[in-house]
Design a protein around this motif. Sequence first.
Motif, mmCIF file in Angstrom:
data_model
loop_
_atom_site.group_PDB
_atom_site.id
_atom_site.type_symbol
_atom_site.label_atom_id
_atom_site.label_comp_id
_atom_site.label_asym_id
_atom_site.label_seq_id
_atom_site.Cartn_x
_atom_site.Cartn_y
_atom_site.Cartn_z
ATOM 1 N N PRO A 14 -46.718 14.384 -7.571
ATOM 2 C CA PRO A 14 -47.316 13.919 -6.308
ATOM 3 C C PRO A 14 -48.745 14.419 -6.168
ATOM 4 C CG PRO A 14 -45.088 14.691 -5.934
ATOM 5 C CD PRO A 14 -45.416 15.038 -7.364
ATOM 6 N N GLY A 15 -49.602 13.517 -5.714
ATOM 7 C CA GLY A 15 -51.016 13.841 -5.611
ATOM 8 C C GLY A 15 -51.809 13.519 -6.860
ATOM 9 N N GLY A 16 -51.127 13.186 -7.925
ATOM 10 C CA GLY A 16 -51.801 12.881 -9.180
ATOM 11 C C GLY A 16 -52.269 11.435 -9.257
ATOM 12 N N SER A 17 -52.811 11.079 -10.412
ATOM 13 C CA SER A 17 -53.391 9.755 -10.613
ATOM 14 C C SER A 17 -52.888 9.128 -11.904
ATOM 15 C CB SER A 17 -54.920 9.853 -10.688
ATOM 16 O OG SER A 17 -55.462 10.352 -9.487
ATOM 17 N N LEU A 18 -52.852 7.815 -11.900
ATOM 18 C CA LEU A 18 -52.547 7.043 -13.099
ATOM 19 C C LEU A 18 -53.398 5.788 -13.089
ATOM 20 C CD1 LEU A 18 -48.642 6.978 -13.515
ATOM 21 C CD2 LEU A 18 -50.291 8.020 -15.075
ATOM 22 N N GLY A 19 -53.682 5.286 -14.292
ATOM 23 C CA GLY A 19 -54.383 4.019 -14.400
ATOM 24 C C GLY A 19 -53.553 3.029 -15.182
ATOM 25 N N LEU A 20 -53.240 1.912 -14.574
ATOM 26 C CA LEU A 20 -52.484 0.864 -15.239
ATOM 27 C C LEU A 20 -53.443 -0.207 -15.761
ATOM 28 C CD1 LEU A 20 -49.511 0.307 -12.759
ATOM 29 C CD2 LEU A 20 -49.736 1.982 -14.610
ATOM 30 N N SER A 21 -53.051 -0.804 -16.870
ATOM 31 C CA SER A 21 -53.814 -1.905 -17.444
ATOM 32 C C SER A 21 -52.912 -3.108 -17.613
ATOM 33 C CB SER A 21 -54.395 -1.513 -18.796
ATOM 34 O OG SER A 21 -55.280 -0.426 -18.678
#
Length: 123
Positions: A14-21
């Motif tokens: 929680p609080g983290g980031s992800l990048g989807l493509s």
Amino acid sequence: QLHLVESGGGLVQPGGSLGLSCTASASTLHYYAVGWFRQVPGRQREGVSCISNSGDSTIYADSVKGRFTISRDNDKNMVFLRMNNLKPEDRAVYYCAAGPYCVRNVESEYDYWGRGTQVTVSE
């Protein structure tokens, strides 16, 4: 026929980031609006965000406004979803879809779908 492949899912705190493509199989993605949806077991697929074919118009669900950003690179036939400040309720399988319009970002607006990528938000 347009094939879409999602990537970039995974486990994040929680609080983290992800990048989807979302990568298209053909160089025709620039003709299409692209939407991101998500689904958890037992619930309807939910529209998260969409972007017009030119990239000059975007829509976000209220639940992700200010945290998620959609963008596209038509030269690379790709659309991205940057997800920041992730919450446990963001956990879902995320799908990208292509269609003629980004207006209401509902499933009926889209003709082509990827198979999804899992996003899990947990300690």
